[in-house]
Design an enzyme around this catalytic site. Structure first.
Site, PDB file in Angstrom:
ATOM      1  N   VAL A  22      43.422  37.555  42.552  1.00 19.49           N
ATOM      2  CA  VAL A  22      44.189  38.410  43.450  1.00 19.49           C
ATOM      3  C   VAL A  22      43.640  38.259  44.858  1.00 19.49           C
ATOM      4  O   VAL A  22      42.428  38.323  45.074  1.00 19.49           O
ATOM      5  CB  VAL A  22      44.129  39.892  43.001  1.00 19.49           C
ATOM      6  CG1 VAL A  22      44.938  40.776  43.953  1.00 19.49           C
ATOM      7  CG2 VAL A  22      44.635  40.044  41.578  1.00 19.49           C
ATOM      8  N   GLY A  73      39.751  39.730  43.776  1.00 19.82           N
ATOM      9  CA  GLY A  73      39.196  39.739  42.434  1.00 19.82           C
ATOM     10  C   GLY A  73      39.696  38.566  41.621  1.00 19.82           C
ATOM     11  O   GLY A  73      40.736  37.982  41.909  1.00 19.82           O
ATOM     12  N   ASP A  87      44.889  46.760  27.054  1.00 20.48           N
ATOM     13  CA  ASP A  87      43.642  46.370  27.715  1.00 20.48           C
ATOM     14  C   ASP A  87      43.170  47.450  28.686  1.00 20.48           C
ATOM     15  O   ASP A  87      42.675  47.153  29.776  1.00 20.48           O
ATOM     16  CB  ASP A  87      43.789  45.028  28.431  1.00 20.48           C
ATOM     17  CG  ASP A  87      42.436  44.395  28.772  1.00 20.48           C
ATOM     18  OD1 ASP A  87      41.423  44.751  28.135  1.00 20.48           O
ATOM     19  OD2 ASP A  87      42.402  43.546  29.685  1.00 20.48           O
TER      20      ASP A  87
END
Length: 193
Positions: free
Chosen positions: A9, A2, A119
């Site tokens: 990652v 990702g 977040d």
């Protein structure tokens, strides 16, 4: 695996023991500031300080020989709550409450250490492929805040600066206030639910 706003990652395998891992690299081109590096390092420190089973296990952090910062973490099998919701549109009420309760249990441990996530969103809640009761991991503490560290808060969050995902922000976070606390995360859990 990702790519986000500040990092990418990758899946890796430990050469000596064969364990599959995830390595998160800070994207120094799109996030070249010293603040980005501090936030990246704080993510590993904060998650490790809490040590909760619903947080990804951080096993190492450092820099590559050419200075690229990285965090080594356990590799997760499953999919994000965001992916599941995009596929199904909604969860059954009992499943939604079960996920929300598990997020709240995790936040209780995070907040007890004085950390505010800032977040939370379905894409930062990872549902594990495990038999039995749903297990999840709360991810991405990249813009989290250590409430007790007032000096660091001033340096990393300036008044009027808005960090996070707009659809899930509390009103005080969306207005750029610097006095964000755990209540902001609780608002976000309600928005997710």
């Amino acid at each position: 695996l990702g790519v986000g706003g500040m990092a990418a990652v990758y899946e890796a395998r430990h050469l000596l023991i064969g364990r599959r891992l995830a390595i998160k690299f800070l994207d120094t081109e799109s996030a070249p500031s010293g603040e980005s590096l501090v936030r990246f390092c704080n993510e590993a420190r904060y998650v490790s300080a809490v040590g909760h089973p619903n947080l990804v296990e951080v096993t190492d952090m450092g820099q590559t020989p050419d200075g690229l910062p990285f965090i080594v973490m356990e590799l997760l099998e499953g999919r994000s709550l965001g992916e599941l919701l995009r596929a199904r549109r909604r969860l059954a009420p009992m499943a939604a409450v079960t996920v929300a309760v598990e997020i709240l249990r995790t936040l209780a441990a995070v907040h007890a250490k004085g950390i505010v996530h800032r977040d939370l969103k379905p894409d930062n809640v990872f549902l594990l492929d495990e038999a039995g009761e749903p297990r999840l991991k709360v991810l991405d503490f990249g813009i989290s805040l250590l409430v007790a560290d007032e000096e660091r808060r001033k340096r990393l969050t300036r008044a009027g600066e808005v960090l996070g995902t707009p659809q899930y922000m509390s009103p005080e976070q969306a207005s750029g206030r610097t006095d964000i606390d755990r209540r902001s995360d609780l608002f976000t859990v309600g928005a997710i639910l």
